[in-house]
Write a protein that holds these residues in place. Structure first.
Motif, PDB file in Angstrom:
ATOM      1  N   THR A 132       0.851  -1.248   0.188  1.00  0.00           N
ATOM      2  CA  THR A 132       0.121  -0.035   0.259  1.00  0.00           C
ATOM      3  C   THR A 132       0.941   1.288   0.049  1.00  0.00           C
ATOM      4  O   THR A 132       0.747   2.404  -0.938  1.00  0.00           O
ATOM      5  CB  THR A 132      -1.075  -0.126   1.201  1.00  0.00           C
ATOM      6  N   ALA A 133       1.864   1.243   0.840  1.00  0.00           N
ATOM      7  CA  ALA A 133       2.800   2.461   0.730  1.00  0.00           C
ATOM      8  C   ALA A 133       3.367   2.580  -0.388  1.00  0.00           C
ATOM      9  O   ALA A 133       3.686   3.676  -0.926  1.00  0.00           O
ATOM     10  CB  ALA A 133       3.835   2.303   1.870  1.00  0.00           C
ATOM     11  N   THR A 136       1.131   4.274  -2.910  1.00  0.00           N
ATOM     12  CA  THR A 136       0.787   5.590  -2.473  1.00  0.00           C
ATOM     13  C   THR A 136       1.968   6.215  -3.048  1.00  0.00           C
ATOM     14  O   THR A 136       1.763   7.356  -3.683  1.00  0.00           O
ATOM     15  CB  THR A 136       0.607   5.655  -1.037  1.00  0.00           C
ATOM     16  N   ALA A 137       3.161   6.062  -2.749  1.00  0.00           N
ATOM     17  CA  ALA A 137       4.049   6.728  -3.378  1.00  0.00           C
ATOM     18  C   ALA A 137       4.407   6.858  -4.941  1.00  0.00           C
ATOM     19  O   ALA A 137       4.805   7.955  -5.201  1.00  0.00           O
ATOM     20  CB  ALA A 137       5.577   6.132  -2.699  1.00  0.00           C
ATOM     21  N   GLU A 139       1.749   6.332  -6.994  1.00  0.00           N
ATOM     22  CA  GLU A 139       0.614   7.357  -7.411  1.00  0.00           C
ATOM     23  C   GLU A 139       0.772   8.555  -6.987  1.00  0.00           C
ATOM     24  O   GLU A 139      -0.006   9.476  -7.701  1.00  0.00           O
ATOM     25  CB  GLU A 139      -0.639   6.708  -6.845  1.00  0.00           C
ATOM     26  N   SER A 141      -0.779   9.927  -4.404  1.00  0.00           N
ATOM     27  CA  SER A 141      -2.098  10.432  -3.725  1.00  0.00           C
ATOM     28  C   SER A 141      -2.553   9.155  -3.207  1.00  0.00           C
ATOM     29  O   SER A 141      -2.289   7.798  -3.616  1.00  0.00           O
ATOM     30  CB  SER A 141      -3.190  10.859  -4.681  1.00  0.00           C
ATOM     31  N   ASN A 142      -3.664   9.008  -2.161  1.00  0.00           N
ATOM     32  CA  ASN A 142      -4.235   8.055  -1.756  1.00  0.00           C
ATOM     33  C   ASN A 142      -5.779   7.817  -2.202  1.00  0.00           C
ATOM     34  O   ASN A 142      -6.489   7.207  -1.527  1.00  0.00           O
ATOM     35  CB  ASN A 142      -4.272   7.896  -0.101  1.00  0.00           C
ATOM     36  N   GLN A 143      -6.045   8.404  -3.509  1.00  0.00           N
ATOM     37  CA  GLN A 143      -7.439   8.223  -3.904  1.00  0.00           C
ATOM     38  C   GLN A 143      -7.396   6.801  -4.617  1.00  0.00           C
ATOM     39  O   GLN A 143      -7.795   6.787  -5.782  1.00  0.00           O
ATOM     40  CB  GLN A 143      -7.446   9.327  -4.863  1.00  0.00           C
TER      41      GLN A 143
END
Length: 172
Positions: A132-133, A136-137, A139, A141-143
């Motif tokens: 997940t991290a 997120t890195a 992309e 964003s966390n969308q």
């Protein structure tokens, strides 16, 4: 050994003589003219390119200043309209309110609880957190929502080799 050295010096002397014959036929004024003309043309083109890019830089600076000036005028007109509208409705408007544009706060986004991903047997929570991290890195964003985490069969080729092939064969 001595004979080899003498034959080598004879060959060197012949090469020098043939070189002298080649040089004797050269018109040195023509060579100098071509060299000076070539250097002059290169320098002239470089000066023209410097002038063109300098002009582009000045043009961009002027355009940015103009757009900033227009934005300030637009904000001033908007503030005047708001003051007129407030005066028409009977509201009291201070001097600072006319000059400062009103900034409305964006509504807070509704945060939904993300569904828990379906994790294959044998994959720990730390691995899911690391994946997940990493996503997120990459992309920015966390969308996004991770729906499942599964082991992938790598097949016959090493995943790093497959990534290299994909990177080297992708379209430009």
């Amino acid at each position: 050994m001595y004979q080899v050295a003498l034959s080598m010096t004879d060959k060197i002397a012949e090469a020098i003589n043939s070189y002298k014959e080649l040089i004797a036929d050269v018109d040195w004024t023509e060579v100098a003219t071509v060299v000076i003309a070539g250097v002059g043309i290169v320098l002239a083109v470089l000066i023209v390119l410097i002038a063109v890019f300098s002009g582009f830089g000045k043009l961009v600076i002027k355009m940015e200043a103009f757009s900033k000036k227009m934005a300030e005028k637009k904000a001033a007109r908007k503030a005047k309209r708001a003051a007129k509208k407030a005066a028409k409705n009977g509201e009291v408007v201070s001097e600072t309110a006319e000059k400062a544009p009103v900034i409305k706060a964006a509504p807070a986004p509704v945060v939904k609880a993300a569904p828990q991903p379906v994790v294959e047997q044998g994959i720990s929570g730390e691995v899911v957190a690391a994946i997940t991290a990493a996503i997120t890195a990459s992309e920015g964003s966390n969308q996004f929502v991770i729906r499942s985490v599964k082991r992938k069969d790598v097949g016959s080729r090493n995943p790093w080799a497959r990534a290299a092939v994909n990177d080297n064969t992708r379209a430009f």
